[in-house]
Design a protein around this motif. Structure first.
Motif: not given
Lengths: 174, 209
Positions: A45-46, A147-151, A104, A142-143, A41-43, A145
């Motif tokens: 956040q991810c 988006r593929c396998t939902g943690y 993934q 938790d920090g 993200c460059g911020a 992110i």
């Protein structure tokens, strides 16, 4: 310009002159060709860009590299995902991630590996109770992110490594 | 034999044909075949008994659907509107799973995306929305591990409907029922039907006050 010297994965780099505004992420990826560390993200956040910082007091933590300047890492000792394997053999956590199909697309994987590694090393020094294990893992990761396998598989993989060596990571006999 | 060129056609299944080769009938999911010997030219092998998949297969909406359903149990803190998903169950059928571990990963990720769609992700139009180019993940909130019932998320992959059922797409369907399941649970808990998404903590606090 700043003169930068640091240790990455046990190897000394520098002194090398870098622009003050050069990000640590660009330094790793563009100057050193170490593209295992991702830019997300460059911020901050991810945390896909997180590396391990080893402090002189023996503790370690992760740090994002996207919003941090390369110059701010002067004198530091860090580890990146390229340094987790030993003599061509993947770390226990890396093996567990593969065994569990934890990732993934793989974009967040380096960050999760580094965070998980820091957690393992912390628990080896300060074990937790079995009953607190799930919440400890959840809090630690938790920090990041994904988006593929939902943690779920990442958490299961970290938990498996800990339970497989519970005498090392967990408080005995509770 | 130095070369082979084949052609096939797919309409959710492949065309099939037989080719007389070396005194036998060679069967394959192709409808044309040419072979080259040595440095010679490619020569077509005349097919026999070609079979193309029926045009009826184009109605994939009725013949090729993966189904998914979801149940959730939620807890809402009355004072703050904070919603926690205490337990969840999804069940789906996607034909023959080629790599079951990847399919399950997709299903778990789909659950997380459904939670984000229902409770977190907002993209308002016009000024101040993400179109201004300033938004990032600090403002566009997606589901993190702490938003999910990571250890109480049960996902069941049903066996194929028939033994010869082909693999079907499932990457998106696994997020769809998560949203109405959460909205129905919110209705059950609060008596309030929400008509737009996401249902944020402050909206929930508003109906509980």
């Amino acid at each position: 310009m700043t003169k930068l010297s640091l240790t990455i994965n046990g190897r000394a780099y520098g002194p090398v002159e870098v622009r003050d505004e050069l990000s640590m992420n660009d330094f790793l990826r563009e100057y050193l060709g170490m593209t295992g560390t991702k830019f997300g993200c460059g911020a901050a956040q991810c945390l896909s860009c997180a590396v391990i910082v080893d402090d002189p007091d023996g503790t370690s933590c992760t740090s994002p590299t996207c919003i941090a300047s390369a110059a701010s890492f002067d004198g530091k000792t860090i580890r990146t995902v390229e340094g987790l394997a030993r003599d061509g053999e993947l770390s226990e956590l890396q093996k567990a991630f593969i065994r569990h199909f934890a990732f993934q697309c793989g974009y967040c994987t380096a960050g999760f590996l580094n965070e998980g590694q820091v957690l393992l090393e912390r628990l080896a020094k300060a074990p937790v109770k079995r009953a607190d294990l799930e919440s400890t893992i959840a809090e630690a990761l938790d920090g990041h992110i994904c988006r593929c396998t939902g943690y779920v598989k990442y958490h299961e993989a970290v938990r498996d490594v800990i339970l497989a060596d519970s005498r090392r990571y967990l408080v005995a006999n509770q | 034999m130095t070369g082979a060129v084949a052609h096939s056609f797919s309409r959710w299944e492949w065309s099939r044909a037989r080719f007389p080769l070396f005194g036998e009938q060679y069967r394959a999911e192709i409808d044309a075949l040419a072979l080259r010997r040595g440095n010679g030219k490619f020569e077509r092998i005349n097919r026999v008994r070609v079979k193309f998949p029926p045009t009826d297969n184009n109605r994939i909406g009725t013949s090729y659907t993966s189904m998914c359903g979801t149940l959730v149990r939620i807890e809402i803190e009355r004072a703050t509107g904070t919603l926690r998903i205490a337990k969840a169950y999804s069940v789906f059928e996607c034909g023959k799973a080629l790599v079951p571990e990847v399919v399950m990963g997709q299903a778990q990720g789909g659950f997380a995306m459904g939670v984000g769609y229902a409770l977190l992700e907002t993209l308002p139009p016009f000024e101040g929305g993400p179109g201004n180019g300033q938004w990032n993940l600090g403002q566009y909130l997606v589901a993190r591990g702490s938003d999910l019932p990571l250890h109480d998320l049960e996902i069941e992959m049903l066996p194929p409907l028939t033994p010869d059922e082909p693999p079907k797409g499932m990457a998106e369907v696994v997020m769809v029922p998560v949203v109405p399941a959460i909205l129905n649970a919110i209705f059950d808990a609060t008596g309030r039907r929400f008509q737009s998404l996401p249902v944020t903590t402050s909206l929930l606090k508003g109906v509980l006050a």
